[in-house]
Design a protein around this motif. Sequence first.
Motif, short mmCIF file in Angstrom:
data_model
loop_
_atom_site.label_atom_id
_atom_site.label_comp_id
_atom_site.label_asym_id
_atom_site.label_seq_id
_atom_site.Cartn_x
_atom_site.Cartn_y
_atom_site.Cartn_z
N ASP A 140 -62.06 96.82 34.66
CA ASP A 140 -62.93 96.84 33.48
C ASP A 140 -63.69 95.52 33.31
OD1 ASP A 140 -62.12 99.36 32.85
OD2 ASP A 140 -60.80 98.78 31.21
N LYS A 141 -63.19 94.46 33.94
CA LYS A 141 -63.80 93.14 33.77
C LYS A 141 -64.89 92.85 34.79
CE LYS A 141 -59.64 91.11 31.69
NZ LYS A 141 -58.69 89.97 31.69
N ILE A 142 -65.18 93.81 35.65
CA ILE A 142 -66.27 93.64 36.61
C ILE A 142 -67.60 93.93 35.91
CG2 ILE A 142 -67.32 94.43 38.75
CD1 ILE A 142 -64.55 95.18 39.74
N VAL A 143 -68.54 92.99 36.04
CA VAL A 143 -69.85 93.13 35.42
C VAL A 143 -70.93 92.83 36.45
CG1 VAL A 143 -69.03 92.56 33.09
CG2 VAL A 143 -69.76 90.73 34.63
N PRO A 144 -72.17 93.24 36.20
CA PRO A 144 -73.21 93.05 37.21
C PRO A 144 -73.54 91.58 37.50
CG PRO A 144 -73.85 94.73 35.62
CD PRO A 144 -72.63 94.05 35.07
N ASP A 145 -73.57 90.75 36.46
CA ASP A 145 -74.06 89.38 36.65
C ASP A 145 -73.46 88.46 35.59
OD1 ASP A 145 -75.51 89.98 34.25
OD2 ASP A 145 -77.11 90.83 35.47
N LEU A 146 -73.84 87.18 35.68
CA LEU A 146 -73.25 86.17 34.80
C LEU A 146 -73.63 86.38 33.33
CD1 LEU A 146 -71.44 83.72 34.78
CD2 LEU A 146 -73.45 82.29 35.23
N ILE A 147 -74.84 86.80 33.06
CA ILE A 147 -75.22 87.09 31.67
C ILE A 147 -74.30 88.16 31.09
CG2 ILE A 147 -77.00 88.08 30.19
CD1 ILE A 147 -77.65 85.27 30.92
N SER A 148 -74.04 89.19 31.86
CA SER A 148 -73.14 90.26 31.40
C SER A 148 -71.72 89.73 31.19
CB SER A 148 -73.12 91.41 32.43
OG SER A 148 -74.41 91.92 32.64
N ALA A 149 -71.30 88.78 32.03
CA ALA A 149 -69.98 88.17 31.87
C ALA A 149 -69.90 87.40 30.56
CB ALA A 149 -69.69 87.25 33.05
N ILE A 150 -70.94 86.65 30.27
CA ILE A 150 -70.98 85.87 29.02
C ILE A 150 -70.92 86.80 27.82
CG2 ILE A 150 -72.46 84.38 27.61
CD1 ILE A 150 -73.56 83.30 30.34
N LEU A 151 -71.70 87.87 27.85
CA LEU A 151 -71.71 88.83 26.74
C LEU A 151 -70.38 89.55 26.61
CD1 LEU A 151 -75.30 90.32 27.19
CD2 LEU A 151 -74.51 88.73 25.41
N ARG A 152 -69.73 89.81 27.73
CA ARG A 152 -68.42 90.46 27.68
C ARG A 152 -67.41 89.60 26.93
NH1 ARG A 152 -63.47 90.87 29.50
NH2 ARG A 152 -62.65 93.01 29.51
N VAL A 153 -67.43 88.30 27.20
CA VAL A 153 -66.51 87.40 26.50
C VAL A 153 -66.84 87.34 25.01
CG1 VAL A 153 -65.76 85.01 26.27
CG2 VAL A 153 -65.99 86.03 28.53
N LYS A 154 -68.10 87.22 24.69
CA LYS A 154 -68.51 87.09 23.29
C LYS A 154 -68.17 88.33 22.46
CE LYS A 154 -72.45 83.91 23.89
NZ LYS A 154 -72.08 82.92 22.86
N ASN A 155 -68.25 89.50 23.09
CA ASN A 155 -68.13 90.74 22.32
C ASN A 155 -66.84 91.52 22.56
OD1 ASN A 155 -70.85 90.93 20.92
ND2 ASN A 155 -71.49 90.61 23.04
N ILE A 156 -66.06 91.14 23.56
CA ILE A 156 -64.81 91.86 23.85
C ILE A 156 -63.62 90.90 23.96
CG2 ILE A 156 -63.60 93.38 25.46
CD1 ILE A 156 -66.32 94.51 26.30
N ALA A 158 -63.12 87.45 23.76
CA ALA A 158 -62.84 86.42 22.76
C ALA A 158 -62.40 87.01 21.41
CB ALA A 158 -64.06 85.52 22.58
N PRO A 159 -63.09 88.03 20.89
CA PRO A 159 -62.61 88.61 19.62
C PRO A 159 -61.19 89.17 19.73
CG PRO A 159 -64.87 89.27 20.02
CD PRO A 159 -64.40 88.60 21.27
N ALA A 160 -60.85 89.82 20.85
CA ALA A 160 -59.51 90.37 21.01
C ALA A 160 -58.47 89.26 21.08
CB ALA A 160 -59.45 91.24 22.27
N ASN A 161 -58.74 88.21 21.84
CA ASN A 161 -57.79 87.11 21.95
C ASN A 161 -57.68 86.33 20.65
OD1 ASN A 161 -56.45 86.77 24.58
ND2 ASN A 161 -58.53 86.80 25.39
N ALA A 162 -58.79 86.13 19.96
CA ALA A 162 -58.75 85.42 18.69
C ALA A 162 -57.94 86.20 17.66
CB ALA A 162 -60.17 85.19 18.17
N THR A 163 -58.04 87.52 17.69
CA THR A 163 -57.24 88.37 16.79
C THR A 163 -55.77 88.26 17.14
OG1 THR A 163 -59.10 89.90 16.51
CG2 THR A 163 -56.90 90.72 15.95
N ARG A 164 -55.46 88.28 18.44
CA ARG A 164 -54.07 88.16 18.91
C ARG A 164 -53.46 86.84 18.46
NH1 ARG A 164 -51.89 85.81 23.60
NH2 ARG A 164 -53.99 85.42 24.39
N LEU A 165 -54.27 85.78 18.49
CA LEU A 165 -53.79 84.44 18.16
C LEU A 165 -53.95 84.10 16.67
CD1 LEU A 165 -55.31 82.63 21.26
CD2 LEU A 165 -52.90 83.22 20.89
#
Length: 226
Positions: A140-156, A158-165
């Motif tokens: 699920d963590k495979i993305v087309p490019d670096l921009i998509s990777a950045i957006l994945r962290v911002k929207n999936i 990081a929010p999940a980890n911040a909620t966990r912590l």
Amino acid sequence: MDTHKRSIKMLQVERTIKSLAKNNIEARFVSSREEVVPTVASLMKHGQSVAVGGSVTLDETGVLNHLRSGSYVFYDRYKKGITKEELDEVFLKSFTVDTYLSSANALTEHGEVYCVDGRSNRVSAMLYGPKQVILVVSWDKIVPDLISAILRVKNIAAPANATRLSTGTFCTENGKCINAACDDRHLMALPAGACEHTICSNYVVFSHQQIEGRMKVLIVGESIGY
């Protein structure tokens, strides 16, 4: 998963594995979480020293329990009752272990590994020190490019980890980063002072590795981790 959707997903996996190989990152695919521990064990030797970065994936795949089996010298950051001083010592010892295990926030089809950290003990050990780094990463963590990777962290991720912590940051209340889009001025990092208790402090892109095969990526054909 529908067989046709799976065949398309596997093409993405194959592209990513080939690109990672060109960057001297050894990658392989396993179809389920049950295959993770045997595969990880095959890459390690009995009695070697090991440590881990913070990772939900390692817990969900049983890797943490395997490391606690007594077969390794495991510097366990999750040890019950561990003090702050003991945790700091574990982090320092992590730089000299034989094998360091963790996950990643994203893999790109261009062959990059993308990670965002707060304290950055994880990315520090991934970058330098341990003789071997093994990353267990959901497809699920495979993305087309670096921009998509950045957006994945911002929207999936990081929010999940911040909620966990239980950080109480903007993303825990809103389900996305306070700066959820990319722009020319703030491609990765947040604007200065935008999020006081952010866990997104340091951003690392792993591209071509000088030591061939030091970094290994195990791509799992399931939804695991964040």
